[in-house]
Scaffold this active site. Structure first.
Site, PDB file in Angstrom:
ATOM      1  N   GLU A 177      41.558  30.196  43.433  1.00  0.00           N
ATOM      2  CA  GLU A 177      41.201  31.460  42.854  1.00  0.00           C
ATOM      3  C   GLU A 177      41.096  31.388  41.382  1.00  0.00           C
ATOM      4  O   GLU A 177      42.245  31.550  40.723  1.00  0.00           O
ATOM      5  CB  GLU A 177      41.990  32.601  43.310  1.00  0.00           C
ATOM      6  CG  GLU A 177      41.855  34.126  42.808  1.00  0.00           C
ATOM      7  CD  GLU A 177      42.910  34.904  43.104  1.00  0.00           C
ATOM      8  OE1 GLU A 177      43.838  34.560  43.524  1.00  0.00           O
ATOM      9  OE2 GLU A 177      42.473  36.310  42.924  1.00  0.00           O
ATOM     10  N   LYS A 219      38.183  31.766  46.584  1.00  0.00           N
ATOM     11  CA  LYS A 219      38.445  33.264  46.306  1.00  0.00           C
ATOM     12  C   LYS A 219      37.777  33.507  44.975  1.00  0.00           C
ATOM     13  O   LYS A 219      38.279  33.065  43.765  1.00  0.00           O
ATOM     14  CB  LYS A 219      39.912  33.725  46.080  1.00  0.00           C
ATOM     15  CG  LYS A 219      40.208  35.150  45.908  1.00  0.00           C
ATOM     16  CD  LYS A 219      41.524  35.698  46.396  1.00  0.00           C
ATOM     17  CE  LYS A 219      42.022  36.722  46.185  1.00  0.00           C
ATOM     18  NZ  LYS A 219      43.009  37.400  46.891  1.00  0.00           N
TER      19      LYS A 219
HETATM   20  P1  13P Z   1      43.155  42.295  44.008  1.00  0.00           P
HETATM   21  O1  13P Z   1      42.127  42.342  44.914  1.00  0.00           O
HETATM   22  O2  13P Z   1      43.997  43.771  43.705  1.00  0.00           O
HETATM   23  O3  13P Z   1      42.596  42.025  42.750  1.00  0.00           O
HETATM   24  O4  13P Z   1      44.010  41.301  44.326  1.00  0.00           O
HETATM   25  C1  13P Z   1      43.667  40.175  45.010  1.00  0.00           C
HETATM   26  C2  13P Z   1      44.527  38.985  44.575  1.00  0.00           C
HETATM   27  O5  13P Z   1      45.177  38.361  45.557  1.00  0.00           O
HETATM   28  C3  13P Z   1      44.595  38.747  43.258  1.00  0.00           C
HETATM   29  O6  13P Z   1      45.099  37.469  43.200  1.00  0.00           O
END
Ligand code: 13P
Length: 334
Positions: A177, A219
């Site tokens: 991510e 992600k």
């Molecule tokens: P949000 O969808 O609230 O941005 O959180 C997702 C997430 O896991 C961020 O690391």
């Protein structure tokens, strides 16, 4: 674990019409969310809240997996059933956040690097035994006048690649991510450029570290104007720019991409995902891994009467899962 087994898990995470619920807030972050609705942040309240989410009836119809925080993976329902077992019994794959959060990048004011590689191999081994089959690591890329720097992007890509390689060695699918943060007055073109260079760097590092893309999930953040930018972008524009950016940077071998919500409203997060799937076919399944856009409405309901509102809060969790599941198919109607 073989690459085929990792690929099977990755594909199950992005099965048609299903996505991920992110409930991996660290203790500090869940404290902020609880403060916002007037709930005391005790271990029991955190456990009870996560039990409400994870025992939502029929959640597995639209949710393939849930990302937990370390504390939550070790907790159980009030009747003593470990959360990981509750999830597996309902067809929901347990995931775990394994990074240790962001820290100031020395020498680069305003920029951060994610830590957590020390001792990670042993932690992953334990998480696998506790039932986790995928893991998440979040890197943060801030946008401002002079940032991000190439050094910040490279440092974060390098950490993501090292974490991903360790995950695969230990039998967990890495969910990588790199979040390009929405805060700021930058326009959508700036977000596009930063996201593009970040993803190019990330996939370069994954390649250099022998990470098998077939057993990896991305992600991603969407390509959006900054939250205080004076220009707005239509749903179609966000969808088109995000797709253009992903298609130019993400290899088609990847089994799937899931989005974070990043501070978008529930409606926008769902509408943007739906529009991207309507514009398909795309090289990969596109689904969700929302935290706030899955939980906010349910948290507000639950907070009003912690034990009395469980059913109503769960109806809201299910509704958000259903809406986002439809958006993952391009079948959601506003
Ligand atoms: P949000 O969808 O609230 O941005 O959180 C997702 C997430 O896991 C961020 O690391």
């Amino acid at each position: 674990m073989s690459i085929e087994q990792l690929a099977d898990i990755a594909q199950a995470m992005v099965a048609p019409g299903k996505g991920i619920i992110a409930i991996d807030e660290s203790t500090g972050t869940i404290q902020k969310r609880f403060d916002g609705v007037g709930v005391e942040c005790t271990e029991e309240n955190r456990r009870a809240y996560r039990e409400m989410l994870l025992t939502t009836p029929n959640l597995g119809q639209h949710i393939s997996g849930a990302i937990l925080f370390d504390e939550t993976l070790r907790q159980s329902t009030k009747d003593g059933v470990p959360f990981a077992k509750v999830m597996m019994d309902n067809g929901i794959i347990p995931g775990i956040k394994v990074d240790k959060g962001t820290h100031a990048l020395a020498g680069f004011p305003g920029e951060v690097v994610t830590e957590g590689l020390d001792g990670l191999r042993a932690r992953l081994e334990e998480y696998y035994k506790l039932g986790a089959r995928f893991a998440k690591w979040r890197a943060v890329i801030n946008i401002s006048d002079d940032i991000p720097s190439g050094t910040c992007i490279e440092a974060n890509s390098h950490a993501l690649a090292r974490y991903a390689a360790l995950c695969q060695e230990q039998g967990l699918v890495p969910m990588v991510e790199p979040e390009v943060i929405m805060d700021g007055n930058h326009d959508i073109d700036t977000c596009y450029d930063v996201t593009e260079v970040t993803l190019r760097s990330l996939f370069g590092s994954l390649y250099e570290h022998n990470v098998m893309l077939e057993g990896t999930i991305l992600k991603a953040s969407m390509v959006l104007p900054g939250s205080t930018c004076s220009d707005t972008a239509s749903v179609e524009e966000v969808a088109a720019e995000t797709l253009r950016c992903l298609k130019s940077t993400v290899p088609a071998t990847l089994p799937g991409i899931v989005f974070l919500s990043g501070g978008q409203s529930d409606h926008d997060a769902t509408a943007h995902l739906n529009a991207m799937n309507l514009a398909g076919p795309n090289p990969w399944p596109l689904s969700f891994s929302y935290g706030r856009a899955m939980q906010s409405a349910a948290l507000a309901i639950w907070a009003k009467d912690l034990t009395g509102n469980i059913g109503k809060a769960q109806e809201m969790v299910f509704e958000r899962a259903r809406a986002n599941g439809l958006a993952a198919l391009g079948e959601w109607k506003a």
